[in-house]
Design a protein around this motif. Sequence first.
Motif, PDB file in Angstrom:
ATOM      1  N   ASP A   7     -84.109 -68.618  52.514  1.00  0.00           N
ATOM      2  CA  ASP A   7     -84.027 -67.188  53.566  1.00  0.00           C
ATOM      3  C   ASP A   7     -84.906 -66.452  52.561  1.00  0.00           C
ATOM      4  OD1 ASP A   7     -81.571 -67.730  55.203  1.00  0.00           O
ATOM      5  OD2 ASP A   7     -79.886 -67.265  53.574  1.00  0.00           O
ATOM      6  N   LYS A   8     -84.845 -66.442  51.261  1.00  0.00           N
ATOM      7  CA  LYS A   8     -86.436 -66.211  50.541  1.00  0.00           C
ATOM      8  C   LYS A   8     -87.713 -66.737  51.187  1.00  0.00           C
ATOM      9  CE  LYS A   8     -88.000 -64.451  45.838  1.00  0.00           C
ATOM     10  NZ  LYS A   8     -89.694 -64.918  46.637  1.00  0.00           N
ATOM     11  N   ILE A   9     -88.280 -67.425  51.005  1.00  0.00           N
ATOM     12  CA  ILE A   9     -89.825 -68.142  51.290  1.00  0.00           C
ATOM     13  C   ILE A   9     -89.084 -67.733  52.993  1.00  0.00           C
ATOM     14  CG2 ILE A   9     -90.778 -70.405  52.218  1.00  0.00           C
ATOM     15  CD1 ILE A   9     -90.011 -71.278  49.052  1.00  0.00           C
ATOM     16  N   LEU A  10     -88.468 -68.012  53.930  1.00  0.00           N
ATOM     17  CA  LEU A  10     -88.872 -67.848  55.199  1.00  0.00           C
ATOM     18  C   LEU A  10     -89.067 -66.307  55.806  1.00  0.00           C
ATOM     19  CD1 LEU A  10     -87.896 -68.443  58.182  1.00  0.00           C
ATOM     20  CD2 LEU A  10     -85.593 -67.558  58.002  1.00  0.00           C
ATOM     21  N   SER A  11     -88.386 -65.650  54.470  1.00  0.00           N
ATOM     22  CA  SER A  11     -88.954 -64.080  55.289  1.00  0.00           C
ATOM     23  C   SER A  11     -89.714 -63.922  54.575  1.00  0.00           C
ATOM     24  CB  SER A  11     -87.890 -62.740  54.398  1.00  0.00           C
ATOM     25  OG  SER A  11     -87.858 -63.033  52.890  1.00  0.00           O
ATOM     26  N   GLU A  12     -90.849 -64.649  53.619  1.00  0.00           N
ATOM     27  CA  GLU A  12     -92.214 -63.771  53.275  1.00  0.00           C
ATOM     28  C   GLU A  12     -93.003 -64.058  54.339  1.00  0.00           C
ATOM     29  OE1 GLU A  12     -92.442 -65.888  49.437  1.00  0.00           O
ATOM     30  OE2 GLU A  12     -90.907 -64.005  48.177  1.00  0.00           O
ATOM     31  N   LEU A  13     -92.461 -65.797  54.835  1.00  0.00           N
ATOM     32  CA  LEU A  13     -93.948 -66.147  55.312  1.00  0.00           C
ATOM     33  C   LEU A  13     -93.606 -65.504  57.104  1.00  0.00           C
ATOM     34  CD1 LEU A  13     -92.473 -69.910  55.926  1.00  0.00           C
ATOM     35  CD2 LEU A  13     -94.579 -69.319  54.164  1.00  0.00           C
ATOM     36  N   ILE A  14     -92.066 -65.445  57.168  1.00  0.00           N
ATOM     37  CA  ILE A  14     -92.675 -63.983  58.246  1.00  0.00           C
ATOM     38  C   ILE A  14     -93.199 -62.772  57.800  1.00  0.00           C
ATOM     39  CG2 ILE A  14     -91.013 -62.485  59.596  1.00  0.00           C
ATOM     40  CD1 ILE A  14     -89.082 -65.184  59.790  1.00  0.00           C
ATOM     41  N   ALA A  15     -93.187 -62.372  56.924  1.00  0.00           N
ATOM     42  CA  ALA A  15     -93.813 -60.650  56.659  1.00  0.00           C
ATOM     43  C   ALA A  15     -95.535 -61.297  57.128  1.00  0.00           C
ATOM     44  CB  ALA A  15     -93.244 -60.165  55.303  1.00  0.00           C
ATOM     45  N   CYS A  16     -95.802 -62.746  55.799  1.00  0.00           N
ATOM     46  CA  CYS A  16     -97.422 -62.561  55.753  1.00  0.00           C
ATOM     47  C   CYS A  16     -97.844 -62.653  57.353  1.00  0.00           C
ATOM     48  CB  CYS A  16     -97.242 -64.328  55.153  1.00  0.00           C
ATOM     49  SG  CYS A  16     -98.696 -64.815  54.674  1.00  0.00           S
ATOM     50  N   SER A  17     -97.249 -63.897  58.097  1.00  0.00           N
ATOM     51  CA  SER A  17     -97.911 -63.690  59.492  1.00  0.00           C
ATOM     52  C   SER A  17     -97.504 -62.583  59.513  1.00  0.00           C
ATOM     53  CB  SER A  17     -96.612 -64.942  60.548  1.00  0.00           C
ATOM     54  OG  SER A  17     -95.452 -64.447  60.637  1.00  0.00           O
ATOM     55  N   GLU A  18     -96.211 -61.423  60.257  1.00  0.00           N
ATOM     56  CA  GLU A  18     -96.841 -60.422  61.057  1.00  0.00           C
ATOM     57  C   GLU A  18     -97.932 -59.378  59.985  1.00  0.00           C
ATOM     58  OE1 GLU A  18     -93.164 -58.401  59.662  1.00  0.00           O
ATOM     59  OE2 GLU A  18     -92.083 -58.958  61.020  1.00  0.00           O
ATOM     60  N   ALA A  19     -98.180 -59.126  58.542  1.00  0.00           N
ATOM     61  CA  ALA A  19     -99.893 -58.780  58.446  1.00  0.00           C
ATOM     62  C   ALA A  19    -100.853 -59.739  59.121  1.00  0.00           C
ATOM     63  CB  ALA A  19     -99.393 -58.931  56.801  1.00  0.00           C
ATOM     64  N   TRP A  20    -100.638 -60.675  59.074  1.00  0.00           N
ATOM     65  CA  TRP A  20    -101.912 -61.418  60.086  1.00  0.00           C
ATOM     66  C   TRP A  20    -101.859 -60.483  61.039  1.00  0.00           C
ATOM     67  CZ3 TRP A  20    -100.160 -66.605  57.068  1.00  0.00           C
ATOM     68  CH2 TRP A  20    -100.836 -66.502  56.013  1.00  0.00           C
ATOM     69  N   GLU A  21    -100.819 -61.404  61.752  1.00  0.00           N
ATOM     70  CA  GLU A  21    -100.838 -60.133  63.246  1.00  0.00           C
ATOM     71  C   GLU A  21    -101.869 -59.102  63.366  1.00  0.00           C
ATOM     72  OE1 GLU A  21     -98.139 -60.569  67.129  1.00  0.00           O
ATOM     73  OE2 GLU A  21     -97.151 -59.213  66.459  1.00  0.00           O
ATOM     74  N   GLN A  22    -101.360 -58.463  62.519  1.00  0.00           N
ATOM     75  CA  GLN A  22    -101.767 -57.158  62.305  1.00  0.00           C
ATOM     76  C   GLN A  22    -103.352 -56.500  62.219  1.00  0.00           C
ATOM     77  OE1 GLN A  22     -98.778 -54.647  60.298  1.00  0.00           O
ATOM     78  NE2 GLN A  22     -97.212 -54.637  61.275  1.00  0.00           N
ATOM     79  N   GLU A  23    -103.362 -57.359  61.628  1.00  0.00           N
ATOM     80  CA  GLU A  23    -105.389 -57.425  61.061  1.00  0.00           C
ATOM     81  C   GLU A  23    -106.204 -57.863  62.777  1.00  0.00           C
ATOM     82  OE1 GLU A  23    -105.759 -60.266  58.218  1.00  0.00           O
ATOM     83  OE2 GLU A  23    -104.462 -59.928  56.895  1.00  0.00           O
ATOM     84  N   ASN A  24    -105.249 -58.674  63.202  1.00  0.00           N
ATOM     85  CA  ASN A  24    -106.130 -58.827  64.545  1.00  0.00           C
ATOM     86  C   ASN A  24    -107.633 -59.782  64.037  1.00  0.00           C
ATOM     87  OD1 ASN A  24    -106.020 -59.105  67.461  1.00  0.00           O
ATOM     88  ND2 ASN A  24    -106.947 -57.361  67.296  1.00  0.00           N
ATOM     89  N   SER A  25    -107.083 -60.100  63.409  1.00  0.00           N
ATOM     90  CA  SER A  25    -108.298 -60.990  63.039  1.00  0.00           C
ATOM     91  C   SER A  25    -108.638 -62.133  63.909  1.00  0.00           C
ATOM     92  CB  SER A  25    -108.887 -61.424  61.533  1.00  0.00           C
ATOM     93  OG  SER A  25    -107.916 -61.996  60.680  1.00  0.00           O
ATOM     94  N   CYS A  26    -107.820 -63.197  64.182  1.00  0.00           N
ATOM     95  CA  CYS A  26    -108.081 -64.194  65.212  1.00  0.00           C
ATOM     96  C   CYS A  26    -107.261 -63.818  66.578  1.00  0.00           C
ATOM     97  CB  CYS A  26    -107.217 -65.272  64.146  1.00  0.00           C
ATOM     98  SG  CYS A  26    -107.442 -66.459  65.315  1.00  0.00           S
ATOM     99  N   HIS A  27    -108.422 -63.886  67.355  1.00  0.00           N
ATOM    100  CA  HIS A  27    -107.219 -63.780  68.826  1.00  0.00           C
ATOM    101  C   HIS A  27    -106.420 -64.979  69.031  1.00  0.00           C
ATOM    102  CE1 HIS A  27    -108.114 -62.686  73.285  1.00  0.00           C
ATOM    103  NE2 HIS A  27    -108.073 -64.086  72.998  1.00  0.00           N
ATOM    104  N   GLY A  28    -105.526 -64.257  69.203  1.00  0.00           N
ATOM    105  CA  GLY A  28    -104.472 -64.961  70.321  1.00  0.00           C
ATOM    106  C   GLY A  28    -103.289 -64.883  68.687  1.00  0.00           C
ATOM    107  N   TYR A  29    -103.584 -64.482  67.740  1.00  0.00           N
ATOM    108  CA  TYR A  29    -102.785 -65.193  66.899  1.00  0.00           C
ATOM    109  C   TYR A  29    -101.669 -63.675  66.814  1.00  0.00           C
ATOM    110  CZ  TYR A  29    -100.126 -65.904  62.101  1.00  0.00           C
ATOM    111  OH  TYR A  29     -99.727 -66.335  61.190  1.00  0.00           O
TER     112      TYR A  29
END
Length: 64
Positions: free
Chosen positions: A10-32
Amino acid sequence: MIFKEVELTDKILSELIACSEAWEQENSCHGYRKNTEEDIKGNRIFLALEAEQMVGYLFGYMDK
């Protein structure tokens, strides 16, 4: 930097999702889009660690 395969918790899952949310908000990769639990479950998971801190990840599966 260290790379290692880990079991999904559960801890790793929440870290992965949080990291991917940050990457989505960066908008550095089209369509991520952020990952969901359904994207991750059932896959092999590899973490990139720097000083015990997760800085990246990779997940996937082998298909024959």
